[in-house]
Design an enzyme around this catalytic site. Structure first.
Site, PDB file in Angstrom:
ATOM      1  N   LYS A   1      -5.590  -7.255  -2.768  1.00 44.36           N
ATOM      2  CA  LYS A   1      -4.366  -7.254  -1.979  1.00 44.36           C
ATOM      3  C   LYS A   1      -3.860  -8.671  -1.750  1.00 44.36           C
ATOM      4  O   LYS A   1      -2.689  -8.883  -1.522  1.00 44.36           O
ATOM      5  CB  LYS A   1      -4.623  -6.573  -0.629  1.00 44.36           C
ATOM      6  CG  LYS A   1      -4.743  -5.064  -0.785  1.00 44.36           C
ATOM      7  CD  LYS A   1      -5.037  -4.375   0.532  1.00 44.36           C
ATOM      8  CE  LYS A   1      -6.385  -3.725   0.476  1.00 44.36           C
ATOM      9  NZ  LYS A   1      -6.845  -3.123   1.707  1.00 44.36           N
TER      10      LYS A   1
ATOM     11  N   LYS B   1     -13.636 -16.031   1.670  1.00 45.64           N
ATOM     12  CA  LYS B   1     -12.376 -16.046   2.416  1.00 45.64           C
ATOM     13  C   LYS B   1     -12.224 -17.321   3.219  1.00 45.64           C
ATOM     14  O   LYS B   1     -11.142 -17.893   3.272  1.00 45.64           O
ATOM     15  CB  LYS B   1     -12.271 -14.829   3.344  1.00 45.64           C
ATOM     16  CG  LYS B   1     -12.042 -13.522   2.596  1.00 45.64           C
ATOM     17  CD  LYS B   1     -11.593 -12.416   3.550  1.00 45.64           C
ATOM     18  CE  LYS B   1     -11.455 -11.080   2.822  1.00 45.64           C
ATOM     19  NZ  LYS B   1     -11.181  -9.976   3.743  1.00 45.64           N
TER      20      LYS B   1
ATOM     21  N   LYS C   1     -10.947  -9.412  -9.660  1.00 42.26           N
ATOM     22  CA  LYS C   1     -10.698  -8.085  -9.129  1.00 42.26           C
ATOM     23  C   LYS C   1      -9.238  -7.939  -8.691  1.00 42.26           C
ATOM     24  O   LYS C   1      -8.659  -8.893  -8.169  1.00 42.26           O
ATOM     25  CB  LYS C   1     -11.635  -7.978  -7.920  1.00 42.26           C
ATOM     26  CG  LYS C   1     -11.652  -6.722  -7.164  1.00 42.26           C
ATOM     27  CD  LYS C   1     -12.636  -6.858  -6.004  1.00 42.26           C
ATOM     28  CE  LYS C   1     -11.933  -7.480  -4.791  1.00 42.26           C
ATOM     29  NZ  LYS C   1     -12.202  -6.810  -3.508  1.00 42.26           N
TER      30      LYS C   1
HETATM   31  P1  TYM Z   1     -10.677  -3.108   1.558  1.00 40.31           P
HETATM   32  O1  TYM Z   1      -9.558  -2.726   2.468  1.00 40.31           O
HETATM   33  O2  TYM Z   1     -10.698  -4.498   1.037  1.00 40.31           O
HETATM   34  O3  TYM Z   1     -10.730  -2.151   0.312  1.00 40.31           O
HETATM   35  C1  TYM Z   1     -10.742  -0.738   0.448  1.00 40.31           C
HETATM   36  C2  TYM Z   1     -11.632  -0.096  -0.622  1.00 40.31           C
HETATM   37  O4  TYM Z   1     -11.120  -0.353  -1.937  1.00 40.31           O
HETATM   38  C3  TYM Z   1     -12.135  -0.899  -2.764  1.00 40.31           C
HETATM   39  N1  TYM Z   1     -11.505  -1.843  -3.712  1.00 40.31           N
HETATM   40  C4  TYM Z   1     -11.562  -1.749  -5.048  1.00 40.31           C
HETATM   41  N2  TYM Z   1     -12.168  -0.867  -5.873  1.00 40.31           N
HETATM   42  C5  TYM Z   1     -12.015  -1.039  -7.206  1.00 40.31           C
HETATM   43  N3  TYM Z   1     -11.315  -2.060  -7.758  1.00 40.31           N
HETATM   44  C6  TYM Z   1     -10.695  -2.970  -6.973  1.00 40.31           C
HETATM   45  N4  TYM Z   1      -9.999  -3.957  -7.531  1.00 40.31           N
HETATM   46  C7  TYM Z   1     -10.812  -2.843  -5.556  1.00 40.31           C
HETATM   47  N5  TYM Z   1     -10.332  -3.547  -4.498  1.00 40.31           N
HETATM   48  C8  TYM Z   1     -10.765  -2.923  -3.387  1.00 40.31           C
HETATM   49  C9  TYM Z   1     -13.076  -1.603  -1.789  1.00 40.31           C
HETATM   50  O5  TYM Z   1     -14.362  -1.775  -2.320  1.00 40.31           O
HETATM   51  C10 TYM Z   1     -13.069  -0.656  -0.617  1.00 40.31           C
HETATM   52  O6  TYM Z   1     -13.975   0.414  -0.833  1.00 40.31           O
HETATM   53  N6  TYM Z   1     -14.458  -3.943   4.734  1.00 40.31           N
HETATM   54  C11 TYM Z   1     -13.706  -2.904   4.058  1.00 40.31           C
HETATM   55  C12 TYM Z   1     -13.088  -1.898   4.995  1.00 40.31           C
HETATM   56  C13 TYM Z   1     -14.042  -1.265   5.952  1.00 40.31           C
HETATM   57  C14 TYM Z   1     -14.997  -0.260   5.664  1.00 40.31           C
HETATM   58  C15 TYM Z   1     -15.630   0.044   6.889  1.00 40.31           C
HETATM   59  C16 TYM Z   1     -15.389   0.385   4.494  1.00 40.31           C
HETATM   60  C17 TYM Z   1     -14.113  -1.511   7.278  1.00 40.31           C
HETATM   61  N7  TYM Z   1     -15.067  -0.731   7.841  1.00 40.31           N
HETATM   62  C18 TYM Z   1     -16.650   1.001   6.973  1.00 40.31           C
HETATM   63  C19 TYM Z   1     -16.407   1.344   4.581  1.00 40.31           C
HETATM   64  C20 TYM Z   1     -17.027   1.626   5.801  1.00 40.31           C
HETATM   65  C21 TYM Z   1     -12.581  -3.546   3.261  1.00 40.31           C
HETATM   66  O7  TYM Z   1     -12.130  -4.620   3.555  1.00 40.31           O
HETATM   67  O8  TYM Z   1     -12.071  -2.775   2.264  1.00 40.31           O
END
Ligand code: TYM
Length: 332
Positions: free
Chosen positions: A198, A112, A195
């Site tokens: 967003k 990032k 992947k």
């Molecule tokens: P975030 O918001 O980027 O994504 C949320 C969840 O979606 C999954 N994901 C995917 N799975 C399959 N294919 C894809 N293309 C894809 N894109 C995203 C991510 O792996 C995630 O599970 N840091 C985390 C948020 C967070 C969190 C936490 C998660 C903050 N605190 C504590 C677990 C526990 C994040 O940015 O996810």
């Protein structure tokens, strides 16, 4: 019941199919066997610039999509991270036991920060994984269902939990990441080697939960494939077709072998039509339910407040223990 914790960032108006298949579907299943906590991580979201008005709305929209996808706010604790002050408080303490080099090795930060450039990168983006560790550890979590891209952050969380426990005495449960099968990893329809994200570059490559059925259909029909005309799963040689198969398999329950057999001798047009039908059949009711929930923001806010109170109770107990262990003078 064992504890579960997971969350998503409210960085867009809509979640995408990767979030749905990679996370929400697992969450929905796992909430049956776990005491589950699901947060909308707005503190994490401001690690990149956000418009304040939009952030508030995106936070509500994300919560509405959780519920619409089947997370039950009576069974699971579904809340907004900033409603529970202990997250930021524990993150500060955990920062004091995290090495600078250790934080600097997080690949998501490297990706990032190189995308935005070092002047546009803020310190919150750097300390982001420590806040994520705080989320997980506050709830004495056993299982953390996340996509593969979050594996390194959960590893760091385990390291910090073990380090704190050995330095200050048993305090935290050491959590495990629960990473779904490869078929739950969803790629960009236009660039099937990256992947679905967003922040993805190609608007045609991302299927949003709030997309109209027609728009979804169009994106799927135009998805990048290859010239063999064979519906077969091979991520290396056939990334586009494999991605569509992964989406189709996760939604229908058919194995890749069954999908290959089903479309034997039928060409990609037919296959894509079937994928679009499956996606729309699954997501159209989710979209409708989410829009309905958003029609009554006061009720949604009320639900989130009740859930935040439940989360606060658990989080505050852990934080009090931590404050005591590190030697902060109790306020009497
Ligand atoms: P975030 O918001 O980027 O994504 C949320 C969840 O979606 C999954 N994901 C995917 N799975 C399959 N294919 C894809 N293309 C894809 N894109 C995203 C991510 O792996 C995630 O599970 N840091 C985390 C948020 C967070 C969190 C936490 C998660 C903050 N605190 C504590 C677990 C526990 C994040 O940015 O996810």
């Amino acid at each position: 019941k064992p504890r579960l914790y997971s969350g998503m960032q409210p960085t867009n108006d809509s979640l995408h199919v990767g979030n749905y298949i990679g996370a929400l579907v697992q969450w929905r299943k796992m909430q049956e066997e776990y005491d589950a906590f699901f947060s909308v991580v707005d503190l994490h979201a401001i690690s990149v610039p956000q418009d304040p008005k939009e952030l508030r709305e995106k936070t509500r929209r994300t919560a509405a999509q959780y519920i619409a996808a089947g997370i039950e706010p009576e069974k699971s604790t579904l809340y907004v991270q900033s409603h529970v002050p202990a997250h930021a408080q524990l993150a500060w303490v955990l920062g004091s036991i995290t090495g600078f080099g250790e934080a600097n090795r997080m690949t998501q930060f490297k990706d990032k920060s190189s995308r935005y450039g070092s002047d546009a990168t803020n310190v919150a983006l750097f300390t982001y994984p420590i806040l994520m560790a705080s989320d997980i550890l506050l709830y004495q979590t056993d299982a953390v269902p996340v996509g593969d891209d979050q594996r390194q952050h959960v590893e760091l969380t385990r390291t910090l939990a073990e380090r704190f426990n050995s330095r200050f005495g048993e305090t935290f449960v050491v959590p495990e990441a629960t990473i779904p099968a490869d078929s739950a990893r969803i790629y960009d329809l236009q660039e099937p080697t990256s992947k679905m994200s967003k922040s993805g570059e190609s608007p045609q490559g991302i299927l949003w939960l709030f997309d109209e059925p027609k728009a979804m259909q169009k994106k799927i029909m135009r998805a990048v494939t290859d010239n063999d005309g064979i519906v077969a799963f091979d991520r290396e040689a056939k990334p586009g077709v494999s991605n569509l198969m992964a989406i189709y398999s996760s939604l229908t329950g058919a194995t890749p072998t069954q999908v290959t057999a089903e479309f034997d001798g039928r060409g990609y047009g037919d296959f894509k039509k079937a994928v679009a039908e499956a996606v729309i059949a699954e997501l159209e009711p989710v979209r409708a339910r989410a829009l309905e929930l958003l029609d009554d923001p006061a009720e949604l806010d009320r639900l989130l407040a009740v859930n935040a109170a439940r989360a606060t109770e658990v989080a505050d107990a852990t934080l009090a223990d931590v404050y005591e262990k590190v030697g902060f003078l109790a306020r009497r």
